[in-house]
Write a protein that holds these residues in place. Sequence first.
Motif, short mmCIF file in Angstrom:
data_model
loop_
_atom_site.label_atom_id
_atom_site.label_comp_id
_atom_site.label_asym_id
_atom_site.label_seq_id
_atom_site.Cartn_x
_atom_site.Cartn_y
_atom_site.Cartn_z
N UNK A 1 -3.60 -15.69 -6.30
CA UNK A 1 -2.55 -15.20 -5.41
C UNK A 1 -1.16 -15.42 -6.01
N UNK A 2 -0.96 -16.60 -6.59
CA UNK A 2 0.35 -16.90 -7.18
C UNK A 2 0.64 -15.98 -8.36
N UNK A 3 -0.36 -15.77 -9.22
CA UNK A 3 -0.14 -14.90 -10.38
C UNK A 3 0.11 -13.46 -9.94
N UNK A 4 -0.66 -12.99 -8.96
CA UNK A 4 -0.46 -11.62 -8.46
C UNK A 4 0.97 -11.45 -7.95
N UNK A 5 1.47 -12.44 -7.22
CA UNK A 5 2.84 -12.38 -6.71
C UNK A 5 3.85 -12.40 -7.86
N UNK A 6 3.60 -13.23 -8.87
CA UNK A 6 4.52 -13.32 -10.01
C UNK A 6 4.65 -12.00 -10.76
N UNK A 7 3.55 -11.26 -10.86
CA UNK A 7 3.59 -10.00 -11.62
C UNK A 7 3.71 -8.78 -10.72
N UNK A 8 3.87 -9.00 -9.42
CA UNK A 8 4.08 -7.91 -8.49
C UNK A 8 2.86 -7.02 -8.26
N UNK A 9 1.69 -7.62 -8.28
CA UNK A 9 0.45 -6.88 -8.06
C UNK A 9 -0.19 -7.30 -6.75
N UNK A 10 -1.09 -6.47 -6.25
CA UNK A 10 -1.78 -6.76 -5.00
C UNK A 10 -2.75 -7.92 -5.16
N UNK A 11 -3.38 -8.02 -6.32
CA UNK A 11 -4.38 -9.07 -6.55
C UNK A 11 -4.47 -9.38 -8.03
N UNK A 12 -5.08 -10.51 -8.34
CA UNK A 12 -5.34 -10.92 -9.72
C UNK A 12 -6.72 -11.57 -9.76
N UNK A 13 -7.34 -11.58 -10.92
CA UNK A 13 -8.65 -12.20 -11.08
C UNK A 13 -8.58 -13.18 -12.24
N UNK A 14 -8.96 -14.42 -11.99
CA UNK A 14 -9.02 -15.44 -13.03
C UNK A 14 -10.38 -15.35 -13.70
N UNK A 15 -10.39 -15.14 -15.00
CA UNK A 15 -11.64 -15.07 -15.76
C UNK A 15 -11.59 -16.15 -16.84
N UNK A 16 -12.19 -17.31 -16.57
CA UNK A 16 -12.15 -18.37 -17.56
C UNK A 16 -12.99 -18.00 -18.79
N UNK A 17 -12.59 -18.51 -19.92
CA UNK A 17 -13.31 -18.25 -21.16
C UNK A 17 -13.53 -19.57 -21.87
N UNK A 18 -14.75 -19.81 -22.26
CA UNK A 18 -15.06 -21.04 -22.99
C UNK A 18 -14.65 -20.88 -24.44
N UNK A 19 -14.29 -21.98 -25.06
CA UNK A 19 -13.92 -21.97 -26.47
C UNK A 19 -15.08 -21.40 -27.30
N UNK A 20 -14.78 -20.46 -28.16
CA UNK A 20 -15.80 -19.87 -29.01
C UNK A 20 -16.47 -18.66 -28.41
N UNK A 21 -16.23 -18.42 -27.13
CA UNK A 21 -16.82 -17.27 -26.45
C UNK A 21 -15.99 -16.03 -26.80
N UNK A 22 -16.62 -14.87 -27.01
CA UNK A 22 -15.83 -13.69 -27.37
C UNK A 22 -14.91 -13.28 -26.23
N UNK A 23 -13.78 -12.69 -26.58
CA UNK A 23 -12.82 -12.21 -25.61
C UNK A 23 -13.37 -10.94 -25.00
N UNK A 24 -13.65 -10.95 -23.71
CA UNK A 24 -14.26 -9.80 -23.03
C UNK A 24 -13.39 -8.56 -23.08
N UNK A 25 -12.08 -8.75 -23.20
CA UNK A 25 -11.18 -7.61 -23.20
C UNK A 25 -11.26 -6.81 -24.50
N UNK A 26 -11.63 -7.45 -25.59
CA UNK A 26 -11.62 -6.76 -26.87
C UNK A 26 -13.01 -6.57 -27.47
N UNK A 27 -14.04 -7.06 -26.81
CA UNK A 27 -15.41 -6.93 -27.33
C UNK A 27 -15.99 -5.59 -26.87
#
Length: 77
Positions: free
Chosen positions: A44-70
């Motif tokens: 909620x805080x991040x969505x407000x900071x960037x002026x969006x309706x909602x945000x989703x936190x997607x944790x990533x473990x060290x060594x795990x591929x970046x889902x955005x670029x895979x």
Amino acid sequence: MARRVDLRSDTVTQPTQAMRDAMAVALVGDDGYNEDPTVRALEDRFAALVGKEAAVFVPRRHGEPDRRSDPHSPATS
């Protein structure tokens, strides 16, 4: 002397008693089911900071591929 905290891994830095006390009283829930109040507050805080309706936190473990670029990740398919 200031105590150094290394956040690379949860096994590198041992928690202080104050950290343990904070964990013991923390409100928790399953963030996969949108039940974790801390994760919801962060989203909620991040969505407000960037002026969006909602945000989703997607944790990533060290060594795990970046889902955005895979290209083979279901998130990018």
